[in-house]
Design a protein around this motif. Structure first.
Motif, PDB file in Angstrom:
ATOM      1  N   ALA A  59      21.821  82.167 -56.531  1.00  0.00           N
ATOM      2  CA  ALA A  59      21.962  80.766 -56.111  1.00  0.00           C
ATOM      3  C   ALA A  59      22.636  79.938 -57.200  1.00  0.00           C
ATOM      4  O   ALA A  59      23.403  79.012 -56.909  1.00  0.00           O
ATOM      5  N   ALA A  60      22.366  80.272 -58.465  1.00  0.00           N
ATOM      6  CA  ALA A  60      22.980  79.522 -59.569  1.00  0.00           C
ATOM      7  C   ALA A  60      24.496  79.656 -59.550  1.00  0.00           C
ATOM      8  O   ALA A  60      25.216  78.757 -59.986  1.00  0.00           O
ATOM      9  N   LEU A  61      25.001  80.787 -59.030  1.00  0.00           N
ATOM     10  CA  LEU A  61      26.447  81.010 -58.980  1.00  0.00           C
ATOM     11  C   LEU A  61      27.132  80.123 -57.943  1.00  0.00           C
ATOM     12  O   LEU A  61      28.361  80.031 -57.934  1.00  0.00           O
ATOM     13  N   ARG A  62      26.342  79.492 -57.070  1.00  0.00           N
ATOM     14  CA  ARG A  62      26.931  78.590 -56.075  1.00  0.00           C
ATOM     15  C   ARG A  62      27.017  77.155 -56.581  1.00  0.00           C
ATOM     16  O   ARG A  62      27.548  76.284 -55.890  1.00  0.00           O
ATOM     17  N   ASN A  63      26.501  76.920 -57.776  1.00  0.00           N
ATOM     18  CA  ASN A  63      26.570  75.580 -58.368  1.00  0.00           C
ATOM     19  C   ASN A  63      28.019  75.276 -58.730  1.00  0.00           C
ATOM     20  O   ASN A  63      28.641  76.008 -59.497  1.00  0.00           O
ATOM     21  N   PRO A  64      28.609  74.205 -58.189  1.00  0.00           N
ATOM     22  CA  PRO A  64      30.019  73.891 -58.489  1.00  0.00           C
ATOM     23  C   PRO A  64      30.304  73.762 -59.985  1.00  0.00           C
ATOM     24  O   PRO A  64      31.372  74.153 -60.449  1.00  0.00           O
ATOM     25  N   GLN A  65      29.338  73.210 -60.744  1.00  0.00           N
ATOM     26  CA  GLN A  65      29.562  73.056 -62.182  1.00  0.00           C
ATOM     27  C   GLN A  65      29.606  74.415 -62.891  1.00  0.00           C
ATOM     28  O   GLN A  65      30.362  74.598 -63.852  1.00  0.00           O
ATOM     29  N   VAL A  66      28.804  75.367 -62.423  1.00  0.00           N
ATOM     30  CA  VAL A  66      28.849  76.725 -62.993  1.00  0.00           C
ATOM     31  C   VAL A  66      30.198  77.360 -62.693  1.00  0.00           C
ATOM     32  O   VAL A  66      30.825  77.983 -63.562  1.00  0.00           O
ATOM     33  N   LEU A  67      30.668  77.204 -61.458  1.00  0.00           N
ATOM     34  CA  LEU A  67      31.961  77.779 -61.078  1.00  0.00           C
ATOM     35  C   LEU A  67      33.105  77.131 -61.851  1.00  0.00           C
ATOM     36  O   LEU A  67      34.060  77.806 -62.250  1.00  0.00           O
ATOM     37  N   LEU A  68      33.021  75.817 -62.069  1.00  0.00           N
ATOM     38  CA  LEU A  68      34.051  75.132 -62.851  1.00  0.00           C
ATOM     39  C   LEU A  68      34.059  75.638 -64.299  1.00  0.00           C
ATOM     40  O   LEU A  68      35.127  75.838 -64.893  1.00  0.00           O
ATOM     41  N   ALA A  69      32.868  75.851 -64.862  1.00  0.00           N
ATOM     42  CA  ALA A  69      32.793  76.358 -66.234  1.00  0.00           C
ATOM     43  C   ALA A  69      33.411  77.759 -66.324  1.00  0.00           C
ATOM     44  O   ALA A  69      34.111  78.080 -67.292  1.00  0.00           O
ATOM     45  N   MET A  70      33.164  78.583 -65.318  1.00  0.00           N
ATOM     46  CA  MET A  70      33.745  79.926 -65.315  1.00  0.00           C
ATOM     47  C   MET A  70      35.265  79.874 -65.158  1.00  0.00           C
ATOM     48  O   MET A  70      35.992  80.663 -65.770  1.00  0.00           O
ATOM     49  N   ALA A  71      35.742  78.948 -64.333  1.00  0.00           N
ATOM     50  CA  ALA A  71      37.190  78.789 -64.191  1.00  0.00           C
ATOM     51  C   ALA A  71      37.813  78.330 -65.506  1.00  0.00           C
ATOM     52  O   ALA A  71      38.908  78.775 -65.874  1.00  0.00           O
ATOM     53  N   MET A  72      37.101  77.453 -66.228  1.00  0.00           N
ATOM     54  CA  MET A  72      37.577  77.048 -67.564  1.00  0.00           C
ATOM     55  C   MET A  72      37.656  78.254 -68.483  1.00  0.00           C
ATOM     56  O   MET A  72      38.576  78.370 -69.302  1.00  0.00           O
ATOM     57  N   THR A  73      36.688  79.151 -68.369  1.00  0.00           N
ATOM     58  CA  THR A  73      36.673  80.358 -69.193  1.00  0.00           C
ATOM     59  C   THR A  73      37.888  81.224 -68.902  1.00  0.00           C
ATOM     60  O   THR A  73      38.580  81.680 -69.821  1.00  0.00           O
ATOM     61  N   VAL A  74      38.149  81.464 -67.611  1.00  0.00           N
ATOM     62  CA  VAL A  74      39.289  82.303 -67.231  1.00  0.00           C
ATOM     63  C   VAL A  74      40.594  81.724 -67.759  1.00  0.00           C
ATOM     64  O   VAL A  74      41.409  82.425 -68.371  1.00  0.00           O
ATOM     65  N   LEU A  75      40.805  80.424 -67.529  1.00  0.00           N
ATOM     66  CA  LEU A  75      42.077  79.798 -67.903  1.00  0.00           C
ATOM     67  C   LEU A  75      42.165  79.530 -69.399  1.00  0.00           C
ATOM     68  O   LEU A  75      43.209  79.755 -70.021  1.00  0.00           O
ATOM     69  N   GLY A  76      41.066  79.055 -69.989  1.00  0.00           N
ATOM     70  CA  GLY A  76      41.089  78.693 -71.399  1.00  0.00           C
ATOM     71  C   GLY A  76      41.278  79.886 -72.310  1.00  0.00           C
ATOM     72  O   GLY A  76      42.216  79.929 -73.123  1.00  0.00           O
ATOM     73  N   PHE A  77      40.415  80.872 -72.197  1.00  0.00           N
ATOM     74  CA  PHE A  77      40.545  82.044 -73.064  1.00  0.00           C
ATOM     75  C   PHE A  77      41.721  82.906 -72.632  1.00  0.00           C
ATOM     76  O   PHE A  77      42.312  83.618 -73.445  1.00  0.00           O
ATOM     77  N   GLY A  78      42.068  82.843 -71.346  1.00  0.00           N
ATOM     78  CA  GLY A  78      43.266  83.546 -70.897  1.00  0.00           C
ATOM     79  C   GLY A  78      44.510  83.045 -71.597  1.00  0.00           C
ATOM     80  O   GLY A  78      45.439  83.816 -71.872  1.00  0.00           O
ATOM     81  N   GLY A  79      44.541  81.750 -71.908  1.00  0.00           N
ATOM     82  CA  GLY A  79      45.684  81.197 -72.622  1.00  0.00           C
ATOM     83  C   GLY A  79      45.909  81.880 -73.958  1.00  0.00           C
ATOM     84  O   GLY A  79      47.051  82.110 -74.382  1.00  0.00           O
ATOM     85  N   VAL A  80      44.821  82.235 -74.646  1.00  0.00           N
ATOM     86  CA  VAL A  80      44.929  82.923 -75.931  1.00  0.00           C
ATOM     87  C   VAL A  80      45.568  84.296 -75.753  1.00  0.00           C
ATOM     88  O   VAL A  80      46.499  84.672 -76.476  1.00  0.00           O
ATOM     89  N   PHE A  81      45.085  85.048 -74.789  1.00  0.00           N
ATOM     90  CA  PHE A  81      45.553  86.428 -74.639  1.00  0.00           C
ATOM     91  C   PHE A  81      46.936  86.521 -74.015  1.00  0.00           C
ATOM     92  O   PHE A  81      47.586  87.561 -74.114  1.00  0.00           O
ATOM     93  N   ALA A  82      47.403  85.454 -73.380  1.00  0.00           N
ATOM     94  CA  ALA A  82      48.793  85.470 -72.915  1.00  0.00           C
ATOM     95  C   ALA A  82      49.723  85.672 -74.097  1.00  0.00           C
ATOM     96  O   ALA A  82      50.726  86.402 -74.014  1.00  0.00           O
ATOM     97  N   ALA A  83      49.403  85.027 -75.229  1.00  0.00           N
ATOM     98  CA  ALA A  83      50.235  85.146 -76.426  1.00  0.00           C
ATOM     99  C   ALA A  83      49.896  86.381 -77.239  1.00  0.00           C
ATOM    100  O   ALA A  83      50.782  87.136 -77.666  1.00  0.00           O
ATOM    101  N   ILE A  84      48.599  86.640 -77.460  1.00  0.00           N
ATOM    102  CA  ILE A  84      48.186  87.703 -78.377  1.00  0.00           C
ATOM    103  C   ILE A  84      48.472  89.090 -77.817  1.00  0.00           C
ATOM    104  O   ILE A  84      48.730  90.034 -78.570  1.00  0.00           O
TER     105      ILE A  84
END
Length: 400
Positions: free
Chosen positions: A194-219
Motif C-alpha cells: 500500500a505504501a507503494l501507491r503513495n504518490p509522494q513515494v512514487l515521486l521520490a522514486m522517479a527522482m531517484t531514477v532521473l537524478g542518479f541516472g543523470g550521473v551514470f549517463a556521463a560516467i
C-alpha cells in the motif's frame, strides 16, 4: 553512531565492490570463456536487472522474518553468488552466479536503511543512512581499483574470492553487532504494498531514477570521453574513476549531514548543481585538468542526492517503509540502465562522446522539476489538512 552501522557498512563495501569490479575485468572474462565483449557485458546488465527485480522479491519474502536474520541471509546469498562466479566452469554458470549475487543488494540496502534510521535519534536518520552507504562509496575508491588490479595481475577468478570473504566478514559483523530489533507490530506485506501507491513515494522514486541516472549517463562513457576528447591515456581512466569515487564519499557524507537539517532544499541544491555541472562537462571534457575536477564534482553531487532520496522514501512510506526503501534501491539501478542506454543512443546518432553529458543534465533537471512538484503537492496537502481540521494553534493563525 552505533557500531551496528559499521557491520552494515562492511556489507555495503562488499556489495559495491562486486557490482562495479566486473566492469574492469570484462576483457579477461570474455577471453577466458571465448565470448565477445558485448556478451560478457551481460554480466553487468544481468546484475542490474537482478537488483531491480530482486529488491521487491527478497524484501517481500523477508516480511515475516526478523530483519537481522534477513540481513544475514542476504549476505549468505552474496557469498554464495561470488563463490559461484569464481568457480564457474562456463559463462552461463558465471551469469547465474552474478544473478544470485544481485538478489542481495536491493533488499540489503532497503532493510539496512530502515534499520540504520531506527538505531539513531530522528534528527540523525539521514546521517545514519549515509554512514551505512559509506561502505558503498569507499568500495569505488579502494575495492574496485584493487579488485581490478588483482584480477588483471592474477586472473579474474582471483578477484571474487576476496570479495566473497568480505561477505563473510559482513555476515559475522551483523550477527555480532546488529541488535535483534522486533518487527513493527501490525505491519504486513499488504501494508508495504500500500505504501507503494503513495504518490509522494512514487515521486521520490522517479527522482531517484532521473537524478542518479543523470550521473551514470556521463560516467558510463567516461573511458572514451576521457581518452578521445580530454586526451588522457587508457591507464589514467582507473585513477579518474578513483577520483569519481572520492567525490562519492564526500557527497555521501555531506548529503547525509545536510539532509537531516533541510531535506528538500538539499535535493534542490544537489539536483540543480548536478544539472549545471553535467551541462558544463561538455566543455570541460576538452581539458585534462578541468575534466578531472568535473569528474570529482559529478561524483560528489551525484551521491549527495542518495541519502536525502532514501530518507524521503522512508519518511513518505509511513509505517511500512521496508519494501519502498528496497524498491528505491532498485530505482537507482533502473536509472543507471536507462541513462546508459540513452547515452549510447546519442553517441550512436553521431553527436560525439560528450553528448551523454547533455542527456545526464536533462535527466537531473527533470528530477529537480519533480522535487519542486513534490514539495508543492506536500504544501497543498498540509494546507488542506489544516483547513479541514484546524487545531487551536492553527485556528488562531487562520483567524489572524
Amino acid at each position: 553512531m552505533p557500531l551496528a552501522l559499521l557491520a552494515l557498512a562492511i556489507g555495503a563495501f562488499g556489495l559495491g565492490t562486486t557490482e562495479f569490479v566486473v566492469m574492469g575485468l570484462l576483457p579477461q572474462v570474455a577471453a577466458d570463456f571465448h565470448v565477445t565483449i558485448p556478451t560478457a557485458g551481460l554480466l553487468v546488465t544481468g546484475y542490474a536487472l537482478g537488483v531491480v527485480f530482486g529488491a521487491p522479491l527478497m524484501t517481500a519474502l523477508g516480511t515475516k522474518m526478523p530483519r537481522k536474520r534477513m540481513l544475514m541471509l542476504l549476505m549468505g546469498l552474496f557469498v554464495l553468488g561470488n563463490l559461484l562466479s569464481a568457480l564457474a566452469p562456463s559463462f552461463g554458470l558465471m551469469l547465474v552466479g552474478r544473478i544470485v549475487t544481485s538478489l542481495a543488494p536491493g533488499a540489503f540496502f532497503g532493510i539496512g536503511s530502515v534499520l540504520a534510521a531506527e538505531l539513531v535519534a530522528p534528527e540523525k536518520k539521514a546521517s545514519a543512512i549515509a554512514t551505512m552507504l559509506t561502505g558503498l562509496t569507499v568500495a569505488n575508491v579502494v575495492g574496485v581499483p584493487l579488485g581490478t588490479y588483482i584480477g588483471q595481475a592474477a586472473g579474474w577468478r582471483t578477484t571474487f574470492a576476496p570479495v566473497a570473504s568480505l561477505g563473510v566478514i559482513g555476515l559475522l559483523g551483523i550477527a555480532k553487532l546488529v541488535p535483534a530489533l522486533p518487527r513493527p507490530e501490525g505491519v504486513h506485506l499488504r501494508h508495504e504494498l500500500a505504501a507503494l501507491r503513495n504518490p509522494q513515494v512514487l515521486l521520490a522514486m522517479a527522482m531517484t531514477v532521473l537524478g542518479f541516472g543523470g550521473v551514470f549517463a556521463a560516467i558510463t562513457y567516461i573511458a572514451p570521453m576521457m581518452t578521445h576528447v580530454a586526451g588522457f591515456s587508457d591507464s589514467a581512466v582507473t585513477w579518474l574513476l578513483v577520483l569519481f569515487g572520492v567525490g562519492m564519499v564526500i557527497g555521501n557524507l555531506v548529503g547525509g549531514r545536510f539532509a537531516d537539517r533541510a531535506l528538500m532544499p538539499m535535493l534542490y541544491t544537489t539536483l540543480g548543481g548536478m544539472a549545471v555541472v553535467l551541462g558544463v562537462f561538455t566543455l570541460t571534457a576538452h581539458s585534462e585538468m578541468l575534466a578531472a575536477i568535473t569528474v570529482l564534482l559529478v561524483g560528489a553531487l551525484g551521491f549527495a542526492t542518495v541519502p536525502p532520496l532514501q530518507k524521503r522514501v522512508l519518511d513518505q512510506a509511513h509505517g511500512a517503509p521496508t519494501l519502498a526503501s528496497a524498491v528505491n534501491v532498485g530505482a537507482f539501478n533502473l536509472g543507471n540502465a536507462l541513462s546508459a542506454w540513452l547515452g549510447g543512443l546519442v553517441i550512436a546518432a553521431g553527436f560525439g562522446y560528450t553528448s551523454p553529458n547533455w542527456v545526464g543534465a536533462l535527466l537531473a533537471a527533470s528530477a529537480l522539476g519533480l522535487a519542486l512538484w513534490s514539495a508543492a503537492l506536500e504544501r497543498r496537502d498540509q494546507r488542506t489538512a489544516v483547513n479541514a481540521d484546524p487545531g487551536p494553534v492553527h485556528s488562531e493563525l487562520i483567524r489572524r
